[in-house]
Motif scaffolding. Sequence first.
Motif, short mmCIF file in Angstrom:
data_model
loop_
_atom_site.label_atom_id
_atom_site.label_comp_id
_atom_site.label_asym_id
_atom_site.label_seq_id
_atom_site.Cartn_x
_atom_site.Cartn_y
_atom_site.Cartn_z
N MET A 158 0.84 -1.20 0.00
CA MET A 158 0.00 0.00 0.00
C MET A 158 0.87 1.25 0.00
O MET A 158 2.10 1.17 -0.09
N PRO A 291 -4.68 3.25 0.34
CA PRO A 291 -4.64 2.47 -0.90
C PRO A 291 -4.11 3.35 -2.02
O PRO A 291 -4.09 4.58 -1.90
N VAL A 303 -5.25 -1.94 -3.30
CA VAL A 303 -4.22 -2.45 -2.39
C VAL A 303 -3.75 -3.77 -2.99
O VAL A 303 -4.56 -4.64 -3.29
N THR A 369 -4.53 -1.50 7.63
CA THR A 369 -4.02 -2.14 6.42
C THR A 369 -4.80 -3.40 6.09
O THR A 369 -5.15 -3.65 4.93
N ALA A 373 -7.03 -4.11 2.73
CA ALA A 373 -6.84 -5.28 1.88
C ALA A 373 -8.16 -6.02 1.65
O ALA A 373 -8.43 -6.53 0.56
#
Length: 427
Positions: A158, A291, A303, A369, A373
């Motif tokens: 990312m 992202p 991502v 994160t 994703a």
Amino acid sequence: MSTRISELSRRGFLTGSLLVAAGTVLTTACSTDPTGGSSSGAKTTLNVWYHAYGEAGAQQAVLRYATAFTKANPDIAVKVTWVPGDYSGKLNATLLTEGAPDVFETGDFSERFARGGQIAALDDVYGSARSGFNTNALDSVTVDGKPYGVKMIDDVIMLYYRKSALSKAGITPPTTFDGLAAAAKALTTKKSKGLFVGNDGIGDSASNAVWSNGGDLVTPDGKVAFGSDRALEALTALKRLHDDKSLLLGFTTDWWDPSAFTQGVVPMQWCGLWAMPAIQSALGDDFGVLPWPAFKAGGTPVVRVGGWTSCVNAKGRNVAAAKKFVQWLWVQQSGLQKDFAESYGLHVPPRTSVAASAKKLSTGAAKETVSLAQKYGKYNPGTWDTAVSSTFNAAAMKIAGGQGDPATLLADAVKKAQGQIDKQLGR
């Protein structure tokens, strides 16, 4: 980490084979050639290949796992072969010989292994646990409805940004490509650049651009899709980053290493979750994650999800024992899976229950994160091998550098890539 990273020697460790027999680790000659046999009296010796992970303790970890497996299965010795440098090239060459490993890991799973009969289908290895793996981890290793690998770790890639730098410049974290380009330009000074995507000025930005404008790389039935109008529009826009001279080029390390970001050389860098512990150590909480932004309003943020997959050599002499090893380690041993994901860099366990219990992924930027994703994760198609990706990236680099007509360059790349994919699929 992706296969490309190992090919470019991000992780450089000593070459060596280590034999785990009856719970003991025995150092063998410094060679990646399997020797077979065991002084322990085990009936079978598995040769298991890993690329040379650069994170401290990773090599010792896989040796511990092998020792634990042999203790639980005394009839099977395990030889761990640690391969530095061009792992993909060495693996492809060795798979054509009698010295091929019984079990090997691969980054960015390629379905040509399955279609060529090189790796075994692993339905029986998953069993009832199959439903416990995240969709990405299963879809990315599935060919014609059958899984041909077990994902070991998901690597999420990312955009990192320095909170203080953007705040000082009055810049809001970008949500569109125009916003990203404007921020990169505004953050560029005489002494530093605003954005680092790779020393070649492309990195993952070309595939990100296509996805972020609603395009695709290759369809599930093997048709090249990156020649669409949407793809061309987004790829052509990458030239703006180069024209603005806002990209860091030719740094001492490439995009997968966070040094440019942690050393304050750039305030924004495309990098992976694996680097977050080092970034936190250097910067504390003065960073955020994003992202790759949607190409324009209404588009799709991106991502990238890569990682490593364990496969069984279908042409090896020890297929049953190899499947047993893969099942034991990457399906049954949740504690070891969590250790591998959390203790050496930072990664996401592909089993959802294991990921849910990973403490280092449960708070802060790591948790964010994982959420990104889940919402925006994209993985390369199984036909996206080195030949195809190199063809695409070569065209993208010329387009971004203004070295020809974008439509012609892309059309030529589509034609060449389609021929490469058709060859893969035997068409």
